[in-house]
Design a protein around this motif. Structure first.
Motif, PDB file in Angstrom:
ATOM      1  N   GLU A 321       0.833  -1.203   0.000  1.00  0.00           N
ATOM      2  CA  GLU A 321       0.000   0.000   0.000  1.00  0.00           C
ATOM      3  C   GLU A 321       0.869   1.255   0.000  1.00  0.00           C
ATOM      4  OE1 GLU A 321      -3.666  -2.015   2.594  1.00  0.00           O
ATOM      5  OE2 GLU A 321      -2.312  -0.534   3.505  1.00  0.00           O
ATOM      6  N   LEU A 322       0.456   2.218  -0.829  1.00  0.00           N
ATOM      7  CA  LEU A 322       1.208   3.463  -0.928  1.00  0.00           C
ATOM      8  C   LEU A 322       0.413   4.674  -0.463  1.00  0.00           C
ATOM      9  CD1 LEU A 322       2.948   3.011  -4.411  1.00  0.00           C
ATOM     10  CD2 LEU A 322       4.018   2.872  -2.158  1.00  0.00           C
ATOM     11  N   PHE A 323      -0.867   4.714  -0.799  1.00  0.00           N
ATOM     12  CA  PHE A 323      -1.631   5.937  -0.575  1.00  0.00           C
ATOM     13  C   PHE A 323      -2.946   5.654   0.126  1.00  0.00           C
ATOM     14  CE2 PHE A 323       0.533   9.420  -2.601  1.00  0.00           C
ATOM     15  CZ  PHE A 323      -0.206  10.543  -2.269  1.00  0.00           C
ATOM     16  N   TYR A 324      -3.327   6.560   1.003  1.00  0.00           N
ATOM     17  CA  TYR A 324      -4.665   6.583   1.571  1.00  0.00           C
ATOM     18  C   TYR A 324      -5.520   7.566   0.778  1.00  0.00           C
ATOM     19  CZ  TYR A 324      -2.996   4.442   5.973  1.00  0.00           C
ATOM     20  OH  TYR A 324      -2.495   3.603   6.928  1.00  0.00           O
ATOM     21  N   VAL A 325      -6.754   7.203   0.558  1.00  0.00           N
ATOM     22  CA  VAL A 325      -7.767   8.152   0.068  1.00  0.00           C
ATOM     23  C   VAL A 325      -8.784   8.272   1.191  1.00  0.00           C
ATOM     24  CG1 VAL A 325      -9.552   8.640  -1.635  1.00  0.00           C
ATOM     25  CG2 VAL A 325      -7.387   7.594  -2.353  1.00  0.00           C
ATOM     26  N   LEU A 326      -8.755   9.418   1.881  1.00  0.00           N
ATOM     27  CA  LEU A 326      -9.570   9.616   3.078  1.00  0.00           C
ATOM     28  C   LEU A 326     -10.814  10.437   2.753  1.00  0.00           C
ATOM     29  CD1 LEU A 326     -10.174   9.581   6.094  1.00  0.00           C
ATOM     30  CD2 LEU A 326      -8.491  11.409   6.397  1.00  0.00           C
ATOM     31  N   THR A 327     -11.962   9.837   2.974  1.00  0.00           N
ATOM     32  CA  THR A 327     -13.237  10.512   2.720  1.00  0.00           C
ATOM     33  C   THR A 327     -14.056  10.541   4.010  1.00  0.00           C
ATOM     34  OG1 THR A 327     -14.193   8.403   2.036  1.00  0.00           O
ATOM     35  CG2 THR A 327     -13.301   9.807   0.298  1.00  0.00           C
ATOM     36  N   GLY A 328     -15.205  11.205   3.952  1.00  0.00           N
ATOM     37  CA  GLY A 328     -16.064  11.253   5.128  1.00  0.00           C
ATOM     38  C   GLY A 328     -16.770  12.588   5.253  1.00  0.00           C
ATOM     39  N   VAL A 439      -6.885  13.627   1.026  1.00  0.00           N
ATOM     40  CA  VAL A 439      -8.160  13.905   1.684  1.00  0.00           C
ATOM     41  C   VAL A 439      -9.105  14.506   0.652  1.00  0.00           C
ATOM     42  CG1 VAL A 439      -9.325  15.203   3.507  1.00  0.00           C
ATOM     43  CG2 VAL A 439      -7.025  14.306   3.888  1.00  0.00           C
ATOM     44  N   THR A 440     -10.279  13.901   0.490  1.00  0.00           N
ATOM     45  CA  THR A 440     -11.187  14.334  -0.565  1.00  0.00           C
ATOM     46  C   THR A 440     -12.623  13.899  -0.241  1.00  0.00           C
ATOM     47  OG1 THR A 440     -11.679  14.132  -2.945  1.00  0.00           O
ATOM     48  CG2 THR A 440     -10.748  12.200  -1.846  1.00  0.00           C
ATOM     49  N   GLY A 454      -8.783   2.872   0.939  1.00  0.00           N
ATOM     50  CA  GLY A 454      -9.743   3.847   1.417  1.00  0.00           C
ATOM     51  C   GLY A 454      -9.783   3.957   2.928  1.00  0.00           C
ATOM     52  N   LEU A 455      -9.832   5.192   3.418  1.00  0.00           N
ATOM     53  CA  LEU A 455     -10.078   5.485   4.825  1.00  0.00           C
ATOM     54  C   LEU A 455     -11.333   6.327   4.908  1.00  0.00           C
ATOM     55  CD1 LEU A 455      -6.580   6.528   6.286  1.00  0.00           C
ATOM     56  CD2 LEU A 455      -7.590   4.254   6.214  1.00  0.00           C
ATOM     57  N   CYS A 456     -12.002   6.252   6.046  1.00  0.00           N
ATOM     58  CA  CYS A 456     -13.233   7.026   6.203  1.00  0.00           C
ATOM     59  C   CYS A 456     -13.326   7.553   7.630  1.00  0.00           C
ATOM     60  CB  CYS A 456     -14.446   6.153   5.894  1.00  0.00           C
ATOM     61  SG  CYS A 456     -16.017   7.048   5.968  1.00  0.00           S
ATOM     62  N   ALA A 457     -13.746   8.814   7.745  1.00  0.00           N
ATOM     63  CA  ALA A 457     -14.036   9.390   9.062  1.00  0.00           C
ATOM     64  C   ALA A 457     -15.355   8.794   9.547  1.00  0.00           C
ATOM     65  CB  ALA A 457     -14.117  10.909   8.962  1.00  0.00           C
ATOM     66  N   ARG A 458     -15.316   8.090  10.652  1.00  0.00           N
ATOM     67  CA  ARG A 458     -16.457   7.282  11.094  1.00  0.00           C
ATOM     68  C   ARG A 458     -17.495   8.109  11.848  1.00  0.00           C
ATOM     69  NH1 ARG A 458     -17.492   3.914  15.489  1.00  0.00           N
ATOM     70  NH2 ARG A 458     -15.420   4.248  16.405  1.00  0.00           N
ATOM     71  N   LEU A 459     -18.763   7.750  11.633  1.00  0.00           N
ATOM     72  CA  LEU A 459     -19.884   8.295  12.399  1.00  0.00           C
ATOM     73  C   LEU A 459     -20.389   7.215  13.350  1.00  0.00           C
ATOM     74  CD1 LEU A 459     -21.881   9.948   9.463  1.00  0.00           C
ATOM     75  CD2 LEU A 459     -20.260  11.060  11.000  1.00  0.00           C
ATOM     76  N   ASP A 460     -20.993   7.627  14.462  1.00  0.00           N
ATOM     77  CA  ASP A 460     -21.561   6.630  15.361  1.00  0.00           C
ATOM     78  C   ASP A 460     -22.945   6.199  14.871  1.00  0.00           C
ATOM     79  OD1 ASP A 460     -23.361   8.617  16.052  1.00  0.00           O
ATOM     80  OD2 ASP A 460     -22.462   9.025  18.015  1.00  0.00           O
ATOM     81  N   ASP A 461     -23.637   5.380  15.630  1.00  0.00           N
ATOM     82  CA  ASP A 461     -24.928   4.844  15.218  1.00  0.00           C
ATOM     83  C   ASP A 461     -25.984   5.925  15.032  1.00  0.00           C
ATOM     84  OD1 ASP A 461     -23.827   2.352  15.331  1.00  0.00           O
ATOM     85  OD2 ASP A 461     -24.528   1.919  17.371  1.00  0.00           O
ATOM     86  N   LYS A 462     -25.763   7.083  15.652  1.00  0.00           N
ATOM     87  CA  LYS A 462     -26.715   8.194  15.527  1.00  0.00           C
ATOM     88  C   LYS A 462     -26.296   9.204  14.459  1.00  0.00           C
ATOM     89  CE  LYS A 462     -28.128   7.851  20.374  1.00  0.00           C
ATOM     90  NZ  LYS A 462     -28.236   8.580  21.676  1.00  0.00           N
ATOM     91  N   GLY A 463     -25.239   8.868  13.715  1.00  0.00           N
ATOM     92  CA  GLY A 463     -24.791   9.751  12.646  1.00  0.00           C
ATOM     93  C   GLY A 463     -23.968  10.930  13.122  1.00  0.00           C
ATOM     94  N   ALA A 472     -12.068   2.023   5.428  1.00  0.00           N
ATOM     95  CA  ALA A 472     -13.368   1.779   4.797  1.00  0.00           C
ATOM     96  C   ALA A 472     -13.583   2.852   3.742  1.00  0.00           C
ATOM     97  CB  ALA A 472     -14.492   1.818   5.837  1.00  0.00           C
ATOM     98  N   VAL A 473     -14.617   2.670   2.919  1.00  0.00           N
ATOM     99  CA  VAL A 473     -14.999   3.659   1.911  1.00  0.00           C
ATOM    100  C   VAL A 473     -16.244   4.381   2.412  1.00  0.00           C
ATOM    101  CG1 VAL A 473     -15.697   4.033  -0.479  1.00  0.00           C
ATOM    102  CG2 VAL A 473     -14.021   2.246   0.078  1.00  0.00           C
ATOM    103  N   MET A 474     -16.313   5.665   2.183  1.00  0.00           N
ATOM    104  CA  MET A 474     -17.422   6.468   2.687  1.00  0.00           C
ATOM    105  C   MET A 474     -18.761   6.001   2.138  1.00  0.00           C
ATOM    106  SD  MET A 474     -17.976  10.601   2.241  1.00  0.00           S
ATOM    107  CE  MET A 474     -17.918  10.507   0.449  1.00  0.00           C
ATOM    108  N   GLU A 475     -19.713   5.936   3.032  1.00  0.00           N
ATOM    109  CA  GLU A 475     -21.089   5.662   2.638  1.00  0.00           C
ATOM    110  C   GLU A 475     -21.836   6.994   2.596  1.00  0.00           C
ATOM    111  OE1 GLU A 475     -22.958   2.746   5.059  1.00  0.00           O
ATOM    112  OE2 GLU A 475     -21.254   1.363   4.992  1.00  0.00           O
TER     113      GLU A 475
END
Length: 499
Positions: A321-328, A439-440, A454-463, A472-475
């Motif tokens: 692995e070389l690069f992270y693509v961070l979404t969220g 970061v995008t 892929g990286l993702c800024a996580r939300l809790d169960d209440k968003g 993970a990939v952003m939902e």
């Protein structure tokens, strides 16, 4: 003579200075300003260039470990403060226009220099150092302190000190005349001068003080003292004329460089009391790049001042692995994570501890950053053009061992155009085997990039944002729900507003 520096393995002929954009992007200026404030002196010059090889980085890490593990910091600070006193006296001497006073100040300088060297030598003697830096210094000190030159200098300054300290005079003021008599008197110099009248200045100086603000009376007293002690002043004059440049350059360099470690240690010790973690990273190429408990050090400093805390994250780059693509979602901690990763690489390259609990870093020749910029009023270029102008040399200079941080690029372009340009930029760096993070809000950049993850800024169960970053990939549905709730755009809220 072998090159002796506690900071660099070999002489650095070409120092590649760090750009102001780079420092500002990662908020390093705030961290370095705090280090300077805690140390009491500006330390920015230490952070102007990177060590040029993995061996040079490890050289610094070994020195840092040695200071900490052998509890040398207190001794080193005392020796440095003594040597710093020598430098302050030199400044006073250079401002003085009185030759005899210059000679006396110079002897005091040499005395402090000898004190600092002996303090350093005693503090290092007998320790089996593991670091090459301290081995070099310790061995050189053993030879130097035992040598005829230093022994003679130390003995001469000690003799003069002893005779000056043992000389006592009575200062008598009668009938507008001042008389000096060789005998002790219970009254002090200052108390005697205080009887001269209210017109005399409040702060009174000894003729032999380190102040550069002596008045005519005090200079006259020094001249009388010189006539009564001709042998002492003859020796002082000889030392001033014949002992020029007695200080060894490598010792002066040591005391110039040692604050690099001591000032950062002071930051570490101060923040550790507030819960901050620091660790000396390993640099094993056969292991993956990783960090546990990574956090934004600049944000920690700001929050600690307000009694707050920060969220830490773990990360790793697998071997392929070389690069992270961070979404969220917006304000989910993406930029903060990117900055913390940049600080991690920066302080690792500097040979210092990194803000994390455990760490392994590979050697990177360059650390390149591109954070979102504003339109330039001076150039008249739009935001997109400003981004491209700054991006061009960055793409040109990136090589295999570069670490690249891109934050929110092409935000003013349409999604379709931003995707095309973003994919080309990412492919450029991946093809050159750079490591980094992008970061995008465009998770599509991951398409056809096998070495990006892929990286993702996580939300809790209440968003709600947790500021935790996960692989993970952003939902988009979760992000949309988060924004709807944040800005009060739910069906119930809208219905309530519209009546």
């Amino acid at each position: 003579m072998e090159y002796i520096s506690i900071l660099d393995l070999e002489p650095v002929n070409s120092k590649e200075f760090i750009s102001t954009e780079f420092v500002a992007d990662l908020n390093l200026n705030r961290i370095i300003d705090r280090i300077s404030k805690l140390w009491g002196r500006d330390v920015k010059h230490f952070y102007g260039y990177f060590p040029q090889s993995p061996e040079a980085v490890q050289y610094r890490r070994d020195v840092y470990w040695e200071i900490e593990s052998r509890n040398l910091s207190d001794m080193l600070e005392r020796a440095w403060e003594t040597y710093d006193g020598c430098l302050r006296l030199a400044q006073v001497r250079e401002r003085s226009g009185q030759p005899m006073r210059q000679a006396m100040l110079y002897v005091s300088e040499l005395a402090l220099y000898c004190d600092a060297v002996q303090m350093l030598h005693e503090g290092l003697t007998g320790k089996p150092f593991a670091s090459e830096g301290f081995r070099r210094i310790s061995e050189a000190l053993d030879t130097y302190v035992a040598g005829e030159s230093f022994q003679s200098l130390s003995q001469q300054t000690a003799w003069i000190r002893e005779h000056m300290a043992g000389t006592r005079f009575t200062l008598t003021y009668e009938n507008k005349r001042i008389v000096l008599t060789e005998k002790e008197c219970p009254a002090t110099y200052e108390s005697t001068l205080s009887r001269l009248g209210s017109g005399h200045r409040t702060v009174l100086e000894s003729p032999f003080s380190e102040s550069d603000e002596l008045e005519g009376l005090e200079l006259e007293l020094m001249e009388i003292f010189r006539k009564k002690q001709p042998d002492l002043f003859r020796r002082i004059g000889v030392m001033f004329k014949e002992q020029k440049n007695m200080q060894e350059e490598w010792i002066a360099l040591f005391f110039q460089e040692i604050p690099f470690y001591l000032s950062f240690m002071r930051l570490e010790q101060t923040l550790a009391q507030k819960g901050a973690a620091f660790v000396l990273p390993t640099e094993q190429e056969e292991e993956i790049i990783r960090g546990d408990g990574l956090y934004d050090l600049a944000l920690f400093i700001a929050n600690a001042d307000r009694g707050g805390s920060v969220v830490s994250n773990d990360f790793y780059y697998d071997k392929d692995e070389l690069f992270y693509v961070l979404t969220g979602p917006n304000q989910g901690g993406k930029t903060t994570f990117a900055r913390s990763l940049g600080q991690f690489i920066f302080f690792g390259k500097m040979g210092l501890k990194v803000p994390a609990k455990t760490a392994n870093i590979h050697f990177f020749t360059h650390l390149l950053t591109h954070f979102s910029v504003e339109e330039s009023v001076e150039t008249g270029r739009g935001k997109l053009m400003e981004e491209l102008v700054r991006l061009a040399p960055m793409m040109k200079g990136a090589g295999r061992n570069s670490f690249v941080i891109i934050n929110e690029l092409f935000t003013t372009a349409a999604n379709y155009d931003a995707c095309i340009m973003g994919k080309k930029v990412l492919k450029h760096f991946v093809d050159r085997e750079c490591h980094g993070i992008y970061v995008t809000h465009l998770s599509e950049l991951l398409e056809a990039q096998d070495r990006a993850v892929g990286l993702c800024a996580r939300l809790d169960d209440k968003g709600v944002q947790t500021f935790k970053i996960e692989r993970a990939v952003m939902e988009y549905t979760n992000c949309a729900a988060n924004q709807v709730k944040k800005y009060g755009l739910t069906y119930e809220k809208l219905k309530e507003r519209l009546g």
